[in-house]
Design a protein around this motif. Structure first.
Motif, PDB file in Angstrom:
ATOM      1  N   ASN A 230      24.895   3.380  -5.348  1.00 50.27           N
ATOM      2  CA  ASN A 230      24.065   4.129  -4.404  1.00 50.27           C
ATOM      3  C   ASN A 230      22.971   3.268  -3.785  1.00 50.27           C
ATOM      4  OD1 ASN A 230      25.576   6.393  -4.969  1.00 50.27           O
ATOM      5  ND2 ASN A 230      24.064   7.307  -6.352  1.00 50.27           N
ATOM      6  N   MET A 231      22.536   2.247  -4.504  1.00 49.46           N
ATOM      7  CA  MET A 231      21.470   1.394  -3.994  1.00 49.46           C
ATOM      8  C   MET A 231      21.912   0.606  -2.769  1.00 49.46           C
ATOM      9  SD  MET A 231      18.608   1.686  -5.770  1.00 49.46           S
ATOM     10  CE  MET A 231      17.728   0.142  -5.562  1.00 49.46           C
ATOM     11  N   LEU A 232      23.219   0.478  -2.559  1.00 51.29           N
ATOM     12  CA  LEU A 232      23.725  -0.221  -1.379  1.00 51.29           C
ATOM     13  C   LEU A 232      23.380   0.550  -0.108  1.00 51.29           C
ATOM     14  CD1 LEU A 232      27.259  -1.268  -2.715  1.00 51.29           C
ATOM     15  CD2 LEU A 232      25.175  -2.663  -2.597  1.00 51.29           C
ATOM     16  N   GLU A 233      23.319   1.867  -0.204  1.00 49.37           N
ATOM     17  CA  GLU A 233      22.905   2.717   0.911  1.00 49.37           C
ATOM     18  C   GLU A 233      21.943   3.762   0.373  1.00 49.37           C
ATOM     19  OE1 GLU A 233      26.156   4.355   3.067  1.00 49.37           O
ATOM     20  OE2 GLU A 233      27.156   2.425   3.377  1.00 49.37           O
ATOM     21  N   PRO A 234      20.683   3.414   0.189  1.00 50.34           N
ATOM     22  CA  PRO A 234      19.703   4.320  -0.421  1.00 50.34           C
ATOM     23  C   PRO A 234      19.593   5.647   0.326  1.00 50.34           C
ATOM     24  CG  PRO A 234      18.811   2.107  -0.198  1.00 50.34           C
ATOM     25  CD  PRO A 234      20.092   2.133   0.583  1.00 50.34           C
ATOM     26  N   SER A 235      19.521   6.727  -0.435  1.00 48.32           N
ATOM     27  CA  SER A 235      19.353   8.058   0.149  1.00 48.32           C
ATOM     28  C   SER A 235      18.531   8.902  -0.805  1.00 48.32           C
ATOM     29  CB  SER A 235      20.721   8.717   0.390  1.00 48.32           C
ATOM     30  OG  SER A 235      21.311   9.095  -0.842  1.00 48.32           O
ATOM     31  N   SER A 236      18.256  10.130  -0.393  1.00 50.40           N
ATOM     32  CA  SER A 236      17.472  11.029  -1.237  1.00 50.40           C
ATOM     33  C   SER A 236      18.237  11.464  -2.482  1.00 50.40           C
ATOM     34  CB  SER A 236      17.051  12.266  -0.429  1.00 50.40           C
ATOM     35  OG  SER A 236      18.195  12.929   0.083  1.00 50.40           O
TER      36      SER A 236
ATOM     37  N   LYS B 188      13.617   8.020   6.820  1.00 47.44           N
ATOM     38  CA  LYS B 188      14.546   7.029   6.272  1.00 47.44           C
ATOM     39  C   LYS B 188      13.823   5.840   5.650  1.00 47.44           C
ATOM     40  CE  LYS B 188      18.560   4.177   7.436  1.00 47.44           C
ATOM     41  NZ  LYS B 188      19.502   3.744   8.505  1.00 47.44           N
ATOM     42  N   THR B 189      12.782   5.359   6.332  1.00 50.26           N
ATOM     43  CA  THR B 189      12.046   4.209   5.817  1.00 50.26           C
ATOM     44  C   THR B 189      11.380   4.534   4.495  1.00 50.26           C
ATOM     45  OG1 THR B 189      11.621   3.390   8.055  1.00 50.26           O
ATOM     46  CG2 THR B 189      10.197   2.563   6.290  1.00 50.26           C
ATOM     47  N   LEU B 190      10.740   5.697   4.417  1.00 51.31           N
ATOM     48  CA  LEU B 190      10.087   6.096   3.176  1.00 51.31           C
ATOM     49  C   LEU B 190      11.099   6.368   2.073  1.00 51.31           C
ATOM     50  CD1 LEU B 190       7.135   8.382   4.328  1.00 51.31           C
ATOM     51  CD2 LEU B 190       7.047   6.064   3.409  1.00 51.31           C
ATOM     52  N   VAL B 191      12.261   6.876   2.440  1.00 51.82           N
ATOM     53  CA  VAL B 191      13.316   7.101   1.446  1.00 51.82           C
ATOM     54  C   VAL B 191      13.709   5.772   0.809  1.00 51.82           C
ATOM     55  CG1 VAL B 191      15.752   7.694   1.143  1.00 51.82           C
ATOM     56  CG2 VAL B 191      14.249   9.240   2.385  1.00 51.82           C
ATOM     57  N   GLU B 192      13.937   4.763   1.624  1.00 50.06           N
ATOM     58  CA  GLU B 192      14.339   3.456   1.113  1.00 50.06           C
ATOM     59  C   GLU B 192      13.252   2.848   0.237  1.00 50.06           C
ATOM     60  OE1 GLU B 192      15.306   1.216   4.564  1.00 50.06           O
ATOM     61  OE2 GLU B 192      17.263   2.192   4.863  1.00 50.06           O
TER      62      GLU B 192
ATOM     63  N   ARG C  23       0.831  -1.203   0.000  1.00 48.45           N
ATOM     64  CA  ARG C  23       0.000   0.000   0.000  1.00 48.45           C
ATOM     65  C   ARG C  23       0.862   1.248   0.000  1.00 48.45           C
ATOM     66  NH1 ARG C  23      -3.098  -2.968   3.749  1.00 48.45           N
ATOM     67  NH2 ARG C  23      -2.209  -1.798   5.490  1.00 48.45           N
ATOM     68  N   ILE C  24       1.951   1.226   0.779  1.00 48.96           N
ATOM     69  CA  ILE C  24       2.847   2.386   0.833  1.00 48.96           C
ATOM     70  C   ILE C  24       3.502   2.619  -0.519  1.00 48.96           C
ATOM     71  CG2 ILE C  24       4.988   3.273   1.835  1.00 48.96           C
ATOM     72  CD1 ILE C  24       4.245   1.823   4.418  1.00 48.96           C
ATOM     73  N   LEU C  25       4.014   1.552  -1.114  1.00 45.40           N
ATOM     74  CA  LEU C  25       4.686   1.677  -2.401  1.00 45.40           C
ATOM     75  C   LEU C  25       3.713   2.099  -3.487  1.00 45.40           C
ATOM     76  CD1 LEU C  25       7.049  -1.430  -2.315  1.00 45.40           C
ATOM     77  CD2 LEU C  25       7.594   0.954  -1.810  1.00 45.40           C
ATOM     78  N   SER C  26       2.475   1.611  -3.395  1.00 41.64           N
ATOM     79  CA  SER C  26       1.467   1.999  -4.374  1.00 41.64           C
ATOM     80  C   SER C  26       1.153   3.481  -4.265  1.00 41.64           C
ATOM     81  CB  SER C  26       0.190   1.180  -4.170  1.00 41.64           C
ATOM     82  OG  SER C  26      -0.831   1.592  -5.048  1.00 41.64           O
ATOM     83  N   THR C  27       1.079   3.987  -3.023  1.00 37.39           N
ATOM     84  CA  THR C  27       0.823   5.409  -2.814  1.00 37.39           C
ATOM     85  C   THR C  27       1.946   6.254  -3.386  1.00 37.39           C
ATOM     86  OG1 THR C  27      -0.405   4.929  -0.784  1.00 37.39           O
ATOM     87  CG2 THR C  27       0.379   7.187  -1.082  1.00 37.39           C
TER      88      THR C  27
END
Length: 227
Positions: free
Chosen positions: A180-186, A144-148, A71-75
């Motif tokens: 960068n995907m090893l440590e996801p950031s904005s 952080k969670t939403l960023v990932e 649901r979060i990813l869909s949003t």
């Protein structure tokens, strides 16, 4: 005949019926074990993650967690598709003409992005603008969670070679993303976003300025001013 065989193989699973089992020394141990498990089942604390006592079944809390994440990813994904034109300021001839001064003026305008997006649809390159906008939203996220989760969604939607909305990136940009995907950031897609921005600026923007879509928009305002 067939139904009788089925009934013999699969006895009714009715909790309301009591099955009479002869209490013999052979099965008394089994009955005691089942009764203990049944008592434990109904005495389980209300906040238990699941009520399954069989070691071979899957815990229901895992499926709930997965559904929540979906649901979060869909949003996150749908956020890029929803544009409320009622919240935009009224479009004027001066603003439309300003789009022709630079690509930056166009893409910084909410109305400009809306009209530019309509043009990109005709060229089947709408994903370039949607990827750029997704990266802009990612830069604003601090959780952080939403960023990932957003990084994962953007990658699946616009970077993965399996996606129908894959944007055109060179090998270097893809290598940077992989690191960068090893440590996801904005800032995970910062270089790729700049590459797509340049692509739209040098390629799509000039064609939009010379398109009938933009010319008709200018003409519609000029006719209103003349009337």
């Amino acid at each position: 005949m067939g139904s009788e065989l089925e009934m013999e193989k699969c006895p009714p699973q009715n909790a309301g019926n009591t099955t009479q089992v002869q209490n013999t020394p052979h099965n008394s141990h089994v009955l005691g074990s089942v009764n203990n498990q049944t008592v434990g089942l109904f005495n389980s604390p209300s906040d238990a993650c699941c009520f399954c006592w069989c070691c071979c079944c899957s815990c229901s809390c895992l499926s709930v967690r997965s559904a929540k994440e979906e649901r979060i990813l869909s949003t996150i994904s749908e956020k890029q598709e929803d544009i409320d034109t009622n919240q935009m300021p009224e479009l004027t001839l001066d603003e439309v003409q300003a789009w022709g001064e630079s690509f930056e003026r166009l893409i910084k305008s909410a109305q400009g992005r809306l009209h530019f997006r309509q043009f990109l649809k005709t060229e089947f390159s709408e994903e370039n603008l949607m990827f750029w906008l997704a990266c802009e939203d990612l830069k604003k996220e601090t959780n952080k969670t939403l960023v990932e989760q957003t990084v994962k969604q953007i990658y699946e939607d616009y970077v993965s070679v399996l996606s129908p909305k894959e944007v055109s990136l060179d090998s270097r940009a893809r290598e940077v993303i992989s690191r960068n995907m090893l440590e996801p950031s904005s800032c995970t897609f910062e270089e790729a976003q700049q590459q797509i921005y340049t692509l739209m600026q040098r390629d799509s923007y000039s064609r939009y300025m010379n398109s009938s879509l933009y010319a008709d928009l200018i003409q519609s305002f000029e006719q209103v001013n003349e009337s």
